[in-house]
Design a protein around this motif. Structure first.
Motif, PDB file in Angstrom:
ATOM      1  N   PHE A 127      15.509 -38.054  65.889  1.00  0.00           N
ATOM      2  CA  PHE A 127      15.156 -38.038  64.468  1.00  0.00           C
ATOM      3  C   PHE A 127      15.494 -39.370  63.790  1.00  0.00           C
ATOM      4  O   PHE A 127      14.747 -39.851  62.947  1.00  0.00           O
ATOM      5  N   TYR A 128      16.607 -39.954  64.197  1.00  0.00           N
ATOM      6  CA  TYR A 128      17.002 -41.252  63.627  1.00  0.00           C
ATOM      7  C   TYR A 128      15.945 -42.309  63.934  1.00  0.00           C
ATOM      8  O   TYR A 128      15.484 -43.051  63.062  1.00  0.00           O
ATOM      9  N   ASN A 188      12.872 -41.825  64.929  1.00  0.00           N
ATOM     10  CA  ASN A 188      11.580 -41.460  64.362  1.00  0.00           C
ATOM     11  C   ASN A 188      11.489 -41.903  62.901  1.00  0.00           C
ATOM     12  O   ASN A 188      10.489 -42.467  62.467  1.00  0.00           O
ATOM     13  N   LYS A 189      12.587 -41.699  62.174  1.00  0.00           N
ATOM     14  CA  LYS A 189      12.632 -42.089  60.765  1.00  0.00           C
ATOM     15  C   LYS A 189      12.585 -43.614  60.650  1.00  0.00           C
ATOM     16  O   LYS A 189      11.905 -44.179  59.801  1.00  0.00           O
ATOM     17  N   LYS A 190      13.306 -44.263  61.546  1.00  0.00           N
ATOM     18  CA  LYS A 190      13.405 -45.718  61.497  1.00  0.00           C
ATOM     19  C   LYS A 190      12.062 -46.368  61.861  1.00  0.00           C
ATOM     20  O   LYS A 190      11.641 -47.331  61.241  1.00  0.00           O
ATOM     21  N   GLN A 192       9.211 -45.356  61.283  1.00  0.00           N
ATOM     22  CA  GLN A 192       8.223 -45.308  60.200  1.00  0.00           C
ATOM     23  C   GLN A 192       8.329 -46.532  59.298  1.00  0.00           C
ATOM     24  O   GLN A 192       7.371 -46.916  58.664  1.00  0.00           O
TER      25      GLN A 192
END
Lengths: 97, 189
Positions: free
Chosen positions: B76-77, B79-81, B83
């Motif tokens: 998740f980290y 994936n967020k980064k 973006q």
């Protein structure tokens, strides 16, 4: 020492910034270039179009998580032009010295 | 970017330099992941040691279930980064290759652990941590990762000669030197 002419397309602050970023990264998103160069979206877009028309970079428009994504990639021609520009800069600087 | 003004050669050189510098990959961007996995393995390793050798708990290895949880946080980290990240560079591809390759190798060793016994595979974990850290440190010219990786490889080699109880402690030490210490030494340029 040969005195080379500076490529007018690259001898511009923003276009040179774009090409420098792409030379370092190979490929980068529009927003990344905007952030690093400090340019406005409109001005950046106009300068990228000029570089694209000269064949110095490729622009790819796609979607990522339903958001439009524009990426720019330096071309072989762009790398060559950049190398020539730096060579020309060196010839100017050596001449001044 | 400021409006066009009188523009000379030295300013061009300065601009090229500053843009290339601003675009460089910074190992400090990944600090969180090194700390996440580093402290995660340290906590799991010490908990395993405590439960198995100090309390005699029957299922001490259950603490390693923390790893898939860290994997989810990592996912998740990242994936967020991703973006907000912006580029697909040679160095990102090299580092992805190293760490994804290490992940597959770790999973293969975990599978092997069920077959040949855990006492024989822990040193291999240390060798894998060390190799990945050393390769990353070499690619980025970051001496703390190179040094930590090398130490982890040495600890892995030593661990082959010890029983499982001490291998656990050596594993914790290997992760401290190859992940935790380098992470604390990472600074933004």
């Amino acid at each position: 020492m040969e005195f080379n002419e500076l490529d007018p397309l690259l001898h511009n602050q923003l276009r040179l910034a774009v090409m420098s970023i792409l030379l370092a990264k190979g490929e980068a998103e529009f927003n990344f270039i905007k952030e690093k160069s400090g340019a406005t979206a409109g001005n950046l877009s106009a300068q990228i179009s000029k570089l694209k028309n000269a064949g110095y970079l490729e622009v790819n428009k796609s979607f990522k998580n339903n958001y439009p994504l524009t990426t720019c990639k330096i071309t072989d021609q762009g790398i060559l032009a950049f190398e020539r520009y730096v060579d020309a800069l060196q010839s100017y600087i050596k001449k001044d010295n | 970017m400021k409006a066009e003004k009188h523009w000379d050669e030295s300013e061009s050189i300065q601009l090229i330099r500053s843009m290339i510098e601003a675009s460089k990959y910074q190992v400090a961007d990944e600090k969180f992941l090194y700390l996440l996995w580093g402290y995660g393995v340290v906590v799991a390793g010490l908990s395993h040691y405590y439960l198995q050798f100090l309390t005699g708990y029957e299922y001490p290895y259950l603490v390693w279930l923390l790893m898939p949880i860290l994997g989810v946080i990592h996912f998740f980290y990242l994936n967020k980064k991703t973006q907000s990240v912006q580029s697909n560079t040679w160095i990102y591809r090299v580092l992805s290759g190293i760490w994804v390759g290490m992940l597959f190798a770790i999973l293969a060793v975990v599978a092997g652990g069920f077959g040949i016994g855990w006492g024989k595979v822990y040193p291999v974990f240390m060798l894998l941590y060390g190799t990945s850290a050393f390769a990353t440190g070499t690619a980025l010219e970051f001496k703390w990762l190179m040094l930590g990786g090398l130490l982890s490889i040495i600890l892995g080699a030593i661990a082959f000669f010890f029983v499982f109880q001490f291998q656990l402690l050596l594993l914790v030490l290997a992760v401290l030197v190859s992940f935790v210490l380098p992470a604390h030494m990472m600074r933004k340029n």
